[in-house]
Design a protein around this motif. Structure first.
Motif, PDB file in Angstrom:
ATOM      1  N   SER A  63      -3.219   4.166  -2.547  1.00 54.91           N
ATOM      2  CA  SER A  63      -3.671   3.048  -3.350  1.00 54.91           C
ATOM      3  C   SER A  63      -2.781   1.836  -3.126  1.00 54.91           C
ATOM      4  O   SER A  63      -1.679   1.951  -2.583  1.00 54.91           O
ATOM      5  CB  SER A  63      -3.680   3.443  -4.829  1.00 54.91           C
ATOM      6  OG  SER A  63      -4.226   2.412  -5.625  1.00 54.91           O
ATOM      7  N   ASP A  64      -3.272   0.665  -3.554  1.00 55.37           N
ATOM      8  CA  ASP A  64      -2.499  -0.563  -3.463  1.00 55.37           C
ATOM      9  C   ASP A  64      -1.804  -0.842  -4.793  1.00 55.37           C
ATOM     10  O   ASP A  64      -2.358  -0.566  -5.872  1.00 55.37           O
ATOM     11  CB  ASP A  64      -3.409  -1.746  -3.107  1.00 55.37           C
ATOM     12  CG  ASP A  64      -3.999  -1.610  -1.715  1.00 55.37           C
ATOM     13  OD1 ASP A  64      -3.341  -0.993  -0.845  1.00 55.37           O
ATOM     14  OD2 ASP A  64      -5.113  -2.115  -1.499  1.00 55.37           O
TER      15      ASP A  64
ATOM     16  N   HIS B 135       0.843  -1.194   0.000  1.00 56.62           N
ATOM     17  CA  HIS B 135       0.000   0.000   0.000  1.00 56.62           C
ATOM     18  C   HIS B 135       0.879   1.245   0.000  1.00 56.62           C
ATOM     19  O   HIS B 135       1.823   1.350   0.791  1.00 56.62           O
ATOM     20  CB  HIS B 135      -0.925   0.032   1.214  1.00 56.62           C
ATOM     21  CG  HIS B 135      -1.809   1.240   1.263  1.00 56.62           C
ATOM     22  ND1 HIS B 135      -2.927   1.380   0.464  1.00 56.62           N
ATOM     23  CD2 HIS B 135      -1.709   2.385   2.006  1.00 56.62           C
ATOM     24  CE1 HIS B 135      -3.488   2.541   0.716  1.00 56.62           C
ATOM     25  NE2 HIS B 135      -2.771   3.171   1.641  1.00 56.62           N
TER      26      HIS B 135
END
Length: 243
Positions: free
Chosen positions: A126-127, A120
């Motif tokens: 965001s991942d 992450h």
């Protein structure tokens, strides 16, 4: 690396693994000149760990009884090429080779694998997934994994893993150098990893742990998927691209 630097790295690796050696500049010179067809096993193990490449990819002629792959010999039209100069550490190094067979003293985990982990990014909210084609080399219960030069989803982000196998449990450390022109601007990250080897021996799954950009401790899933048992120059060239 200079010849002196390589000799020093080989000595230090031997000392670290409890298998000391007396590698000197003259040894490296003899290897590069082609005067030595195959280094002693104590040097082979450290050469593979230091360079991150299997011994046959360094241009040495692997004896048939201990050979590891099925690729055809490199020839000059009359038989295996012998006595050519070797540039140690180069995937495209010239040198002798002989017909080889799979399943050797390296063990079943040696070969080309696809490494995939998830993380992450707090800065981007965001991942993301990091992918590398890596070469795994096994000596006894020790594994070393090094990403191929062009085998990363993110260019110029080499990945290394140093692992120990105990039954179906693999434990060790990881290290990745991010690209200088990438989001993380050349930062180096490292941490611990533990994986379970599936009964087929063709997949390892587990978790990584490590510090983040703001020095918080993070974790996430990691898997290694088997691709090819061969570690020849031709096979590595085949996987030397982005996953």
């Amino acid at each position: 690396m200079s010849q002196d630097d390589l000799a020093l790295a080989i000595r230090e690796d031997g000392k670290e693994r409890g298998e000391p050696n007396d590698c000197a500049k003259r040894n490296v010179q003899r290897w590069e000149s082609g005067k030595v067809g195959m280094p002693r096993p104590v040097y082979v193990r450290s050469l593979e760990r230091v360079t991150g490449l299997p011994i046959e990819a360094l241009g040495f002629a692997v004896p048939v009884p201990n050979a590891r792959t099925t690729d055809a010999a490199v020839t000059n039209g009359h038989g295996p090429v012998q006595g050519e100069a070797v540039k140690v550490g180069a995937i495209t190094a010239p040198g002798g080779a002989v017909p080889m067979t799979k399943h050797s003293d390296h063990g079943t985990l040696s070969g080309i694998w696809l490494s995939r982990y998830e993380y992450h990014s707090s800065g981007r909210g965001s991942d993301f997934t990091g992918e590398h084609f890596v070469v795994i080399i096994q000596h006894g219960n020790k594994l070393t994994a090094r990403s191929l030069p062009e085998g990363s989803a993110n260019p110029d982000s080499p990945l290394t893993l140093d692992l120990t196998v105990e039954g179906n449990v693999v434990t060790g450390t990881w290290r990745e150098e991010t690209a200088q022109d990438g989001y993380y601007a050349g930062a180096v990250y490292h941490g611990a990893i533990q994986l379970l080897v599936e009964p087929t021996g063709r997949k390892m799954t587990g978790k990584w742990v490590g510090f983040g950009k703001d020095f918080e401790v993070n974790t996430g899933p990691w898997e290694l998927v088997f691709k090819d048992a061969s570690t020849s120059k031709a096979t590595m060239a085949e996987y030397n691209h982005r996953p």
